[in-house]
Write an enzyme that holds these catalytic residues in place. Structure first.
Site, PDB file in Angstrom:
ATOM      1  N   GLY A   1      37.267  45.078   3.472  1.00  0.00           N
ATOM      2  CA  GLY A   1      37.853  43.987   3.922  1.00  0.00           C
ATOM      3  C   GLY A   1      38.495  43.054   2.899  1.00  0.00           C
ATOM      4  O   GLY A   1      39.657  42.575   3.151  1.00  0.00           O
TER       5      GLY A   1
ATOM      6  N   THR B   1      30.843  48.103  -3.246  1.00  0.00           N
ATOM      7  CA  THR B   1      30.177  47.646  -1.828  1.00  0.00           C
ATOM      8  C   THR B   1      28.937  48.488  -1.852  1.00  0.00           C
ATOM      9  O   THR B   1      28.752  49.659  -1.998  1.00  0.00           O
ATOM     10  CB  THR B   1      31.027  48.012  -0.540  1.00  0.00           C
ATOM     11  OG1 THR B   1      30.009  48.026   0.554  1.00  0.00           O
ATOM     12  CG2 THR B   1      31.441  49.417  -0.426  1.00  0.00           C
TER      13      THR B   1
ATOM     14  N   ASP C   1      27.242  49.078   0.555  1.00  0.00           N
ATOM     15  CA  ASP C   1      27.247  49.931   1.837  1.00  0.00           C
ATOM     16  C   ASP C   1      27.802  51.369   1.765  1.00  0.00           C
ATOM     17  O   ASP C   1      27.743  52.104   2.605  1.00  0.00           O
ATOM     18  CB  ASP C   1      28.157  49.266   2.880  1.00  0.00           C
ATOM     19  CG  ASP C   1      27.753  47.746   3.089  1.00  0.00           C
ATOM     20  OD1 ASP C   1      26.477  47.512   3.140  1.00  0.00           O
ATOM     21  OD2 ASP C   1      28.477  47.031   3.310  1.00  0.00           O
TER      22      ASP C   1
ATOM     23  N   MET D   1      19.989  46.881   4.567  1.00  0.00           N
ATOM     24  CA  MET D   1      21.559  46.591   4.780  1.00  0.00           C
ATOM     25  C   MET D   1      22.496  47.835   4.741  1.00  0.00           C
ATOM     26  O   MET D   1      21.923  49.157   4.878  1.00  0.00           O
ATOM     27  CB  MET D   1      22.084  45.943   3.641  1.00  0.00           C
ATOM     28  CG  MET D   1      21.436  44.285   3.766  1.00  0.00           C
ATOM     29  SD  MET D   1      22.243  43.468   2.665  1.00  0.00           S
ATOM     30  CE  MET D   1      21.889  41.846   3.032  1.00  0.00           C
TER      31      MET D   1
ATOM     32  N   GLU E   1      20.571  48.325   9.362  1.00  0.00           N
ATOM     33  CA  GLU E   1      20.716  46.990  10.064  1.00  0.00           C
ATOM     34  C   GLU E   1      21.498  47.252  11.294  1.00  0.00           C
ATOM     35  O   GLU E   1      21.448  46.208  12.167  1.00  0.00           O
ATOM     36  CB  GLU E   1      21.150  45.977   9.105  1.00  0.00           C
ATOM     37  CG  GLU E   1      22.624  46.330   8.522  1.00  0.00           C
ATOM     38  CD  GLU E   1      22.951  45.189   7.650  1.00  0.00           C
ATOM     39  OE1 GLU E   1      22.331  44.056   7.627  1.00  0.00           O
ATOM     40  OE2 GLU E   1      23.888  45.319   6.781  1.00  0.00           O
TER      41      GLU E   1
ATOM     42  N   ARG F   1       3.975  46.801  10.679  1.00  0.00           N
ATOM     43  CA  ARG F   1       4.621  45.681  10.056  1.00  0.00           C
ATOM     44  C   ARG F   1       6.179  45.975   9.664  1.00  0.00           C
ATOM     45  O   ARG F   1       6.482  47.142   9.407  1.00  0.00           O
ATOM     46  CB  ARG F   1       3.611  45.566   8.845  1.00  0.00           C
ATOM     47  CG  ARG F   1       2.336  45.209   8.855  1.00  0.00           C
ATOM     48  CD  ARG F   1       2.287  43.511   9.583  1.00  0.00           C
ATOM     49  NE  ARG F   1       0.700  43.347   9.547  1.00  0.00           N
ATOM     50  CZ  ARG F   1      -0.045  43.369  10.544  1.00  0.00           C
ATOM     51  NH1 ARG F   1       0.479  44.125  11.606  1.00  0.00           N
ATOM     52  NH2 ARG F   1      -0.929  42.797  10.345  1.00  0.00           N
TER      53      ARG F   1
ATOM     54  N   ARG G   1      21.362  43.370  -3.169  1.00  0.00           N
ATOM     55  CA  ARG G   1      22.280  42.948  -3.541  1.00  0.00           C
ATOM     56  C   ARG G   1      22.490  42.622  -5.101  1.00  0.00           C
ATOM     57  O   ARG G   1      23.223  42.730  -5.875  1.00  0.00           O
ATOM     58  CB  ARG G   1      23.258  42.121  -2.876  1.00  0.00           C
ATOM     59  CG  ARG G   1      23.827  42.485  -1.331  1.00  0.00           C
ATOM     60  CD  ARG G   1      25.243  42.263  -1.332  1.00  0.00           C
ATOM     61  NE  ARG G   1      25.553  41.024  -1.346  1.00  0.00           N
ATOM     62  CZ  ARG G   1      25.781  40.128  -0.321  1.00  0.00           C
ATOM     63  NH1 ARG G   1      25.813  40.547   0.653  1.00  0.00           N
ATOM     64  NH2 ARG G   1      26.427  38.791  -0.473  1.00  0.00           N
TER      65      ARG G   1
HETATM   66  O1  F6P Z   1      28.677  44.320   2.832  1.00  0.00           O
HETATM   67  C1  F6P Z   1      27.401  44.110   1.874  1.00  0.00           C
HETATM   68  C2  F6P Z   1      26.527  43.460   2.827  1.00  0.00           C
HETATM   69  O2  F6P Z   1      25.471  43.143   2.139  1.00  0.00           O
HETATM   70  C3  F6P Z   1      25.950  44.266   4.025  1.00  0.00           C
HETATM   71  O3  F6P Z   1      25.178  45.364   3.815  1.00  0.00           O
HETATM   72  C4  F6P Z   1      25.589  43.118   4.780  1.00  0.00           C
HETATM   73  O4  F6P Z   1      25.456  43.318   6.365  1.00  0.00           O
HETATM   74  C5  F6P Z   1      26.177  41.861   4.560  1.00  0.00           C
HETATM   75  O5  F6P Z   1      26.915  42.140   3.376  1.00  0.00           O
HETATM   76  C6  F6P Z   1      25.551  40.858   4.560  1.00  0.00           C
HETATM   77  O6  F6P Z   1      26.389  39.725   4.178  1.00  0.00           O
HETATM   78  P1  F6P Z   1      26.080  37.965   3.784  1.00  0.00           P
HETATM   79  O7  F6P Z   1      25.668  38.169   2.344  1.00  0.00           O
HETATM   80  O8  F6P Z   1      27.289  37.111   4.157  1.00  0.00           O
HETATM   81  O9  F6P Z   1      24.787  37.484   4.724  1.00  0.00           O
END
Ligand code: F6P
Length: 356
Positions: free
Chosen positions: A118, A140, A142, A184, A237, A274, A283
């Site tokens: 992005g 990223t 991801d 994530m 997710e 659970r 992150r």
């Molecule tokens: O793109 C990285 C990421 O951590 C994704 O895995 C997650 O869906 C998103 O960003 C979360 O974004 P935010 O920090 O805006 O909640």
């Protein structure tokens, strides 16, 4: 074109590896080429502030301590697209010309941006409009950017997710439970698939492979029949609820699918479940060795590209070495999990249930 002064900014969601990349850029640029380096704060947002929000970076500021630090010392944002900038009254307006003007005020000869698809799409458009010589570093957690085997942040996020399964397994076994870990990955299942293999998950659900809860339940029953008193499930997710089920609540990104899967497994098998939603733990944190190495190689190569006058390129990791590719091609090749990849086949080969 003589280079004397370059800028760097980090854009999009933060991740481990950004600070080591900043350090590598500063060291290579300042010590290798004698250039000045300006760090722009809070992604492109810093370019909108007046005076422009920035800091001169020298090797003294970016000592080895930065290798060990998560996040980004420059700050970041995943909001504020300059071409559709959100205003307090709800409107969006084009502020790209203001950002370009901010860049001009810094009298930079080139710009390095660390971002995901992005951010790179936006920065490339901005660079085209403002004739900004641009080089990109992929980041990223991801790992969904094309033409690079890995992006900064993914390796550390993966270690964190694997570590979470390591922590969940003993407690699952102690309490005879089915533990569901939601990770994530935005629209991709790379973290779930890799961590699921590394952390010994029994079930891995990713958006790229349609699932069926009956087969998930059958896997859990099969484990029980073999004398296993627990199961580990990892779910990305972006996995959707089963067809016909009401959609997740509007605006829910995290924490929704994990609870849904847990409830359905509980209903189908009677197991006690659970849920752990790992969230932003993935992150932050100390960059692991892979991310530090990748960041160092990426940072050095990004500066070398500028020295060679090769712009509009993204550094990449390919065939065991650093390379570079056109930014446009990288963002055009979204990298989802290939359901027939080595890792997907490995998971099936280990009798891990992918919900098929
Ligand atoms: O793109 C990285 C990421 O951590 C994704 O895995 C997650 O869906 C998103 O960003 C979360 O974004 P935010 O920090 O805006 O909640």
């Amino acid at each position: 074109m003589t280079i004397q002064r370059i800028g760097i900014l980090t854009s999009g969601g933060d991740c481990a590896g950004l600070n080591p990349a900043i350090r590598a850029v500063v060291n290579r640029a300042a010590l290798g080429y004698g250039w000045q380096v300006v760090g722009i704060r809070n992604g492109t947002q810093g370019l909108l502030d007046r005076p422009v929000d920035c800091v001169e970076l020298t090797p003294g500021d970016t000592d080895t301590e930065l290798l060990r630090r998560g996040g980004t010392i420059l700050g970041s944002t995943n909001k504020g697209d300059p071409f559709a900038y959100p205003m307090p009254d709800g409107r969006t307006i084009d502020r790209s010309h203001e950002m370009i003007e901010g860049y001009r005020q810094l009298t930079l000869d080139a710009l390095i941006v660390a971002g995901g698809d992005g951010s790179l799409r936006i920065l490339r458009r901005l660079a085209g409009q403002g004739k900004i010589p641009l080089v990109a570093i992929p980041k990223t957690i991801d790992n969904d950017l094309g033409l690079t085997e890995v992006s900064l942040g993914h390796a550390t996020a993966l270690s964190t997710a694997t570590n979470a399964l390591d922590h969940l397994q003993p407690t699952a076994a102690s309490h005879s439970r089915v533990m569901i870990l939601e990770v994530m990955g935005r629209d991709a299942g790379h973290i779930a698939l890799s961590a699921g293999i590394a952390g010994g998950a029994d079930v891995i659900l990713i958006p790229e492979i349609p699932y069926n809860l009956a087969s998930v339940a059958a896997k859990i029953e099969d484990l029980k029949a073999r004398g296993r008193n627990f199961a580990l499930v990892i779910v990305a997710e972006a996995v959707k609820r089963e067809p016909g089920e009401p959609a997740a609540p509007a605006g829910a990104i995290h924490g929704s699918i994990g609870h849904y899967i847990a409830a359905r497994i509980g209903a189908l098998t009677g197991a006690e479940t659970r849920v752990t939603v790992l969230g932003h733990i993935q992150r932050g944190g100390t960059p692991n060795d892979r991310d530090r190495i990748m960041a160092s190689a990426f940072g050095v190569h990004a500066v070398d590209l500028i020295a060679e006058g090769r712009f509009d390129r993204m550094v990449a990791w390919r065939d065991r070495g650093v390379a570079d590719v056109p930014i446009l091609e990288a963002i055009q090749h979204y990298q989802a999990v290939d359901p027939h990849s080595t890792l997907a086949r490995t998971a099936r080969g280990l009798s891990i249930c992918l919900g098929e």
